[in-house]
Design a protein around this motif. Structure first.
Motif, PDB file in Angstrom:
ATOM      1  N   UNK A  73       6.421   7.142  -8.496  1.00 29.60           N
ATOM      2  CA  UNK A  73       5.260   8.335  -8.571  1.00 29.60           C
ATOM      3  C   UNK A  73       4.288   7.865  -7.749  1.00 29.60           C
ATOM      4  N   UNK A  74       3.821   6.407  -7.737  1.00 30.08           N
ATOM      5  CA  UNK A  74       2.752   5.939  -6.817  1.00 30.08           C
ATOM      6  C   UNK A  74       3.354   5.610  -5.457  1.00 30.08           C
ATOM      7  N   UNK A  75       4.601   5.626  -5.106  1.00 29.86           N
ATOM      8  CA  UNK A  75       5.311   5.362  -3.748  1.00 29.86           C
ATOM      9  C   UNK A  75       5.022   3.940  -3.357  1.00 29.86           C
ATOM     10  N   UNK A  76       5.243   3.142  -4.471  1.00 26.79           N
ATOM     11  CA  UNK A  76       4.937   1.679  -4.622  1.00 26.79           C
ATOM     12  C   UNK A  76       6.317   0.943  -4.602  1.00 26.79           C
ATOM     13  N   UNK A 121      -2.937   2.817 -15.019  1.00 27.53           N
ATOM     14  CA  UNK A 121      -2.436   3.831 -14.091  1.00 27.53           C
ATOM     15  C   UNK A 121      -3.410   4.348 -13.121  1.00 27.53           C
ATOM     16  N   UNK A 122      -4.489   4.923 -13.457  1.00 31.95           N
ATOM     17  CA  UNK A 122      -5.468   5.390 -12.619  1.00 31.95           C
ATOM     18  C   UNK A 122      -6.040   4.401 -11.653  1.00 31.95           C
ATOM     19  N   UNK A 123      -6.046   3.055 -12.164  1.00 33.71           N
ATOM     20  CA  UNK A 123      -6.471   2.035 -11.344  1.00 33.71           C
ATOM     21  C   UNK A 123      -5.586   1.737 -10.191  1.00 33.71           C
ATOM     22  N   UNK A 124      -4.354   1.712 -10.408  1.00 34.44           N
ATOM     23  CA  UNK A 124      -3.206   1.456  -9.405  1.00 34.44           C
ATOM     24  C   UNK A 124      -3.256   2.672  -8.296  1.00 34.44           C
ATOM     25  N   UNK A 170       5.753 -10.068   2.517  1.00 34.80           N
ATOM     26  CA  UNK A 170       5.001  -8.919   3.019  1.00 34.80           C
ATOM     27  C   UNK A 170       5.696  -7.632   2.763  1.00 34.80           C
ATOM     28  N   UNK A 171       5.169  -6.677   2.187  1.00 35.82           N
ATOM     29  CA  UNK A 171       5.592  -5.639   1.948  1.00 35.82           C
ATOM     30  C   UNK A 171       4.696  -4.444   2.378  1.00 35.82           C
ATOM     31  N   UNK A 172       5.338  -3.144   2.737  1.00 32.16           N
ATOM     32  CA  UNK A 172       4.666  -2.104   3.231  1.00 32.16           C
ATOM     33  C   UNK A 172       3.532  -1.344   2.401  1.00 32.16           C
ATOM     34  N   UNK A 173       2.916  -2.050   1.596  1.00 33.36           N
ATOM     35  CA  UNK A 173       1.629  -1.898   0.704  1.00 33.36           C
ATOM     36  C   UNK A 173       1.101  -2.963   0.559  1.00 33.36           C
ATOM     37  N   UNK A 174      -0.340  -2.726  -0.214  1.00 32.63           N
ATOM     38  CA  UNK A 174      -1.132  -3.862  -0.549  1.00 32.63           C
ATOM     39  C   UNK A 174      -0.447  -4.418  -1.548  1.00 32.63           C
TER      40      UNK A 174
END
Length: 229
Positions: free
Chosen positions: A38-41, A69-72, A104-108
């Motif tokens: 859902x968060x595209x992570x 959840x909202x923090x993520x 290294x991933x394509x996200x933080x």
């Protein structure tokens, strides 16, 4: 034998306010995978307490809550951020390790968030509840060994006779190379290391309560001061 974890819920009453704090189990893998989609992570933090929550709600419906959840949702899931550059630096310092290319991933991947709470239109840690006021501290603390230390604090304060809450967000960060004068033993102590971390951003806000206390009213934001470096 290891002690069995017990979920807990605590409720406090503060005049017209109800403060609820829930502490539950780590999210199951299937739930975590669905949320990551859902968060595209690619993935979520290894220990995700998705049902932990701190809610501060007026008996007329408005208020603020803090949940994971909202923090993520405030985490950047794109590539090319300075935070990812730190991951590359971390990878180069450990180039001899077998699995470094997977870091290294394509996200933080640090899951850095500037989350300041979710406003309720019908926020950590509860530090104190007193007859005259309450104070909440929400803290994000990150230490990347050999690279940096980052700490984002959100403080929420309300006095009983006021028609608003004050919210202060402070972001601090320093490279490890700039902390050579600090004992390494403090690197794992957020309260101690904070005084050595330069302030990168400070946002002070006044969260005003709705004039008409209707069940579906929404709290408004009035920015009192903003300082950035």
């Amino acid at each position: 034998m290891h002690p069995v974890f017990q979920s807990s819920r605590r409720d406090f009453t503060f005049g017209p306010w109800k403060l609820s704090a829930a502490r539950t189990h780590i999210m199951k893998s299937a739930q975590a995978e669905r949320l990551a989609d859902e968060l595209h992570m690619p993935s979520l933090p290894e220990m995700m307490f998705g049902d932990n929550i701190l809610r501060i709600q007026h008996d007329r419906g408005f208020g603020i809550e803090f949940n994971a959840t909202d923090a993520l949702k405030c985490v950047n899931n794109c590539q090319g951020m300075i935070k990812v550059a730190c991951a590359e630096e971390w990878q180069e310092s450990r180039s001899e390790t077998e699995h470094t290319k997977e870091v290294v991933k394509p996200y933080d991947w640090t899951y850095t968030t500037d989350y300041k709470g979710t406003l309720l239109g019908d926020t950590a840690r509860l530090k104190r509840v007193m007859p005259s006021s309450f104070f909440v501290l929400l803290r994000f603390f990150l230490r990347v060994d050999g690279v940096l230390i980052r700490m984002n604090d959100t403080r929420l304060h309300h006095e009983a006779d006021k028609a608003y809450m004050l919210r202060e967000y402070t972001s601090r960060e320093s490279k490890i190379s700039s902390l050579k004068h600090v004992p390494p033993s403090l690197f794992t102590e957020p309260n101690e290391i904070s005084q050595y971390l330069p302030v990168k951003e400070t946002i002070c806000e006044k969260l005003e309560f709705p004039e008409k206390l209707e069940p579906k009213a929404e709290a408004s934001l009035e920015t009192m001061c903003v300082k950035s470096k």
